[in-house]
Design an enzyme around this catalytic site. Structure first.
Site, PDB file in Angstrom:
ATOM      1  N   ASP A 147      15.625  16.759  19.143  1.00  0.00           N
ATOM      2  CA  ASP A 147      16.093  15.571  18.324  1.00  0.00           C
ATOM      3  C   ASP A 147      16.051  16.175  16.553  1.00  0.00           C
ATOM      4  OD1 ASP A 147      13.420  15.688  18.345  1.00  0.00           O
ATOM      5  OD2 ASP A 147      13.091  13.498  18.175  1.00  0.00           O
ATOM      6  N   HIS A 197      -4.099  -6.156  -9.250  1.00  0.00           N
ATOM      7  CA  HIS A 197      -5.279  -5.641  -8.179  1.00  0.00           C
ATOM      8  C   HIS A 197      -6.000  -4.493  -8.608  1.00  0.00           C
ATOM      9  CE1 HIS A 197      -2.395  -2.058  -8.122  1.00  0.00           C
ATOM     10  NE2 HIS A 197      -3.174  -1.285  -7.592  1.00  0.00           N
ATOM     11  N   GLU A 233     -11.502  -4.421 -11.226  1.00  0.00           N
ATOM     12  CA  GLU A 233     -12.347  -3.151 -10.835  1.00  0.00           C
ATOM     13  C   GLU A 233     -12.595  -2.185 -12.063  1.00  0.00           C
ATOM     14  OE1 GLU A 233     -11.485   0.932  -8.217  1.00  0.00           O
ATOM     15  OE2 GLU A 233     -10.672  -1.074  -7.482  1.00  0.00           O
ATOM     16  N   ASP A 234     -11.123  -2.377 -12.994  1.00  0.00           N
ATOM     17  CA  ASP A 234     -11.241  -1.339 -14.065  1.00  0.00           C
ATOM     18  C   ASP A 234     -11.218  -1.950 -15.385  1.00  0.00           C
ATOM     19  OD1 ASP A 234     -10.854   0.799 -11.997  1.00  0.00           O
ATOM     20  OD2 ASP A 234      -8.813   0.759 -12.200  1.00  0.00           O
ATOM     21  N   ASP A 285      -0.084   0.220  -2.698  1.00  0.00           N
ATOM     22  CA  ASP A 285      -0.910   0.881  -3.862  1.00  0.00           C
ATOM     23  C   ASP A 285      -1.083   2.428  -3.176  1.00  0.00           C
ATOM     24  OD1 ASP A 285      -2.917   1.192  -5.655  1.00  0.00           O
ATOM     25  OD2 ASP A 285      -4.266   1.195  -4.345  1.00  0.00           O
TER      26      ASP A 285
END
Length: 770
Positions: A285, A87, A91-92, A160
């Site tokens: 609760d 992913h 981009e990198d 992510d």
């Protein structure tokens, strides 16, 4: 961009071990995986990120591996896991999208592209004026639009974001704040809508830690002793519940204790305005027991009955989410009982399948068809996905897209029922019009009436939880929305559909619709429409709004670019500043005027014309000496000093005085704008008793009549020489008929002796109106 370092064999060994563990887990879920394909994706990611390290000092390759591991835990398929591994590569690193498409196919490449941030903006920013916020908006818009085509994209992004939040400590404080706020406003609401309960809890705790570090630390220190104090009691109760349920033949997967999460406690403290010392008394609760059953929903109800036999229930704390699931599919029985030690404990009862769905959400329902696009999956509530898809078709700017999406995500919800029993989730405050548009666009256009729980209600009725809504359509062919609906709807989806409708109409229709809805909104808010929509005020408004003409302003209201409340807030500021200046001037010129109101404007705006039907093309003032209203016989005198026509009732004594210095005009009413309310001076004479003023004001309010001014004169006690109270009021009415009805109703109030209309005579004294 990640920093560079020299790779080591230990780094590679650790990454290889994590990859092997991940493959084993994925194989257990999907036995037919192509491990060679997964290995190829891992090695491409490893080579692409070689030498890169993250801010926390770990090799960068560990991040995509951790994201892929989270995806495996969420039951995601092989393509999704490969996308998670890759992913960040486009981009990198030097890896390009066409390479991924060649190696792993179109689906993986499309998902990777959707997760790749837009970076070209950095080079164009100085020329386009775009800033960091604009870049963030464009990236979010790209991601959300892609999500509507394939929900796997957003689930990978959530994985992510979860790992980024888990390692956020190494980032600068301002980045921690920005990333945490974005997570709170966008990613947590999406995870909640997808039913990813376990992920929501972890993200909320991390966000709390970074957004509110001081409050997080203080609350953690406050609650730790509380939880420890009751831990032993909860353990004993768990053993007791387990024994009693098994004794009745129920098959238990697990019974365990659960603490309320700190961020949930923090939100409830803010909502109830609690001090830390009040938490134990006010939040019931804090501690819970969760019962997971091998069986059916019927077994859950049996377990509920057994628990209620042994522990006294708090009946106003029972919620049945099995019969009425939440909009994300959550199913559980919630009940609160009193323990043997007198402590309130919440019990949550559900089956194994319900528990898996509650924690994994959409991940427990992945369903892909072999012959179609891998986007066929189970989403319990698709309204928000449909909204994003509809919004993307409107071609709005990125900033507006994100603002509207944020509103949709953060809005509270109300659950209503269709006549067929379908549960519909709408934003809180939604109307029957929103319900109709939720069902279908054409049904929304055609709605003319609505029934709620069998009774006819107005179309601006605010729907409540549990309401059963029935839409009543208009006649055949009568399927055009009304302009006023633009100010009634609360759902962004409804607004988009109305906006799309008016886009297809002519510009003149849009202008008329925008003007009408703005007037209706002002009237419904109880404001005075003419004062706010006078031409001189609208001219000042143009200097404050990004439009070039009044027509453009109205058009943008019809298209939903401007909200009525936004415009009215600006007009109120303009109006108040003008009123303050006028009051200062009136105090110097005529200190006796008090709070009385005079209407000044174009004669046509005041619904005044010449007798015989000819328009009166002058400015006019409805004089406060006699306060004429539609239905009164009226005459006008042209005042050369003010250059406007002074409008009087025919019975006004001041009319005769003004004839000496001006020209007499016979006038008439022509009601083109029925929304105007006219000031009329009245007097009420009554015995002076406690509560009378309240009754007068309540009567006016019940008739939707606004009070424009008041003067009171009354004796201090009933023993005084004047035993009567005199109320001189300025009320705002549509015409003389409404005024007469109002006076008649006021006359019926207990102890009222007289209610009448007033006219000031030439000496400034009050007399009874004719």
């Amino acid at each position: 961009m990640p920093r560079k370092q020299q790779p080591t064999s230990r780094n590679y060994a650790e990454a290889d071990l994590l990859f092997a563990v991940m493959c084993d887990e994925l194989r257990r879920i999907h036995p037919r995986i192509d491990e060679n394909r997964l290995r190829q994706a891992f090695e491409l990611s490893l080579a692409a990120h070689e030498g890169q390290i993250r801010k926390d000092g770990t090799p960068y390759i560990m991040h995509p591996l951790e994201v892929a591991e989270i995806c495996v835990d969420l039951n995601m398929d092989e393509d999704s896991v490969i996308c998670a591994l890759l992913h960040d590569t486009v981009e990198d690193t030097i890896v390009r999208l066409h390479q991924i498409r060649q190696l792993f196919g179109h689906n993986v490449a499309t998902m990777v592209d959707s997760l790749t941030k837009i970076t070209k903006i950095d080079f164009l920013a100085r020329f386009t004026g775009r800033d960091k916020a604009s870049e963030q908006a464009r990236n979010l818009q790209k991601l959300f639009v892609a999500m509507t085509r394939d929900t796997r994209v957003i689930v990978i992004k959530l994985a992510d974001r979860l790992h980024n939040m888990q390692t956020l400590e190494a980032m600068a404080e301002h980045k921690q704040q920005r990333i945490s706020l974005e997570t709170l406003e966008f990613y947590i609401p999406i995870a909640r809508r997808l039913g990813l309960g376990q992920m929501v809890t972890e993200l909320e705790e991390l966000v709390f830690q970074y957004l509110y570090p001081r409050e997080f630390k203080e609350l953690h220190q406050t609650m730790q002793p509380v939880f420890q104090q009751y831990e032993r009691q909860i353990e004993q109760m768990i053993e007791s519940v387990q024994e009693m349920l098994q004794a009745q033949g129920l098959m238990l997967e697990r019974v365990y204790g659960r603490r309320k999460h700190l961020f949930s406690i923090f939100r409830k403290m803010n909502k109830l305005k609690l001090m830390p010392s009040e938490i134990q008394k006010s939040i019931s609760d804090l501690l819970a027991i969760r019962v997971i059953i091998h069986g059916s929903a019927l077994d859950c109800y049996q377990a509920l009955g057994i628990i209620h036999q042994h522990y006294r229930p708090v009946f106003d704390r029972f919620r049945d989410f099995i019969a009425s699931p939440k909009d994300n599919g959550y199913q559980t029985l919630h009940t609160t009982v009193i323990s043997d030690e007198g402590m309130r404990v919440e019990c949550q009862i559900r089956t194994v399948e319900m528990d898996y769905s509650a924690t994994k959400g959409i991940a427990s329902h992945w369903r892909y068809k072999e012959s179609s696009s891998p986007t066929e999956h189970v989403i319990k509530d698709r309204a928000w996905v449909d909204f994003i898809r509809d919004l993307s078709r409107e071609r709005v700017g990125s900033q507006e897209f994100i603002a509207r999406t944020r509103e949709e995500f953060l809005a509270s919800q109300v659950l209503v029922l269709s006549p067929m029993g379908e549960v519909v989730s709408l934003p809180a405050g939604s109307t029957p019009i929103d319900f109709a548009y939720y069902i279908h666009t054409n049904l929304g256009h055609a709605i003319r009436q609505a029934k709620v729980n069998g009774s006819v209600v107005p179309l601006d009725y605010a729907l409540q939880n549990g309401d059963m809504v029935e839409v009543i359509k208009g006649r055949d062919g009568d399927a055009e929305p009304q302009p006023g609906w633009l100010a009634m709807v609360k759902s962004s989806k409804s607004l988009l559909k109305l906006r799309r409708y008016y886009k297809q109409r002519s510009r003149n229709e849009r202008i008329a619709a925008g003007q009408a809805v703005l007037r209706q909104y002002i009237v419904r808010e109880g404001l005075y429409p003419l004062n706010l929509m006078a031409n001189e005020k609208l001219a000042q408004l143009l200097r404050r709004m990004p439009v070039r003409s009044i027509d453009e302003l109205y058009e943008k209201v019809a298209l939903g670019y401007f909200q009525c409340n936004q415009i009215v807030d600006e007009l109120k500021e303009i109006h108040l500043s003008r009123v303050e200046r006028q009051e200062e001037l009136a105090a110097v010129q005529d200190p006796q005027n008090g709070t009385e109101i005079a209407l000044i404007g174009l004669a046509s705006d005041l619904n005044v014309r010449q007798a015989g039907g000819q328009p009166l093309r002058r400015r006019a003032e409805l004089m406060r000496c006699c306060t004429p209203v539609p239905g009164d016989k009226i005459y006008g005198v042209f005042d050369r000093d003010t250059r406007r026509v002074n409008v009087h009732r025919v019975s006004c004594p001041i009319l005769q005085d003004e004839l000496e210095s001006g020209e007499l005009l016979e006038l008439a009413w022509q009601i083109d704008n029925s929304e105007i309310r006219y000031p009329a001076r009245i007097e009420i004479v009554s015995l002076n008793r406690v509560g009378l003023l309240f009754e007068v004001l309540r009567t006016l309010s019940s008739r939707n009549i606004n009070l424009g001014g008041a003067e009171f004169a009354m004796a201090p006690t009933v023993l005084g020489s004047d035993r009567y109270a005199h109320f001189q009021l300025v009320v705002e009415v549509a015409d003389d008929a409404e005024l007469a009805e109002c006076l008649a109703e006021l006359a019926t109030l207990q102890d009222v002796r007289e209610s009448k209309r007033l006219i000031k005579n030439a000496a400034g004294k009050d007399g009874k109106g004719g």
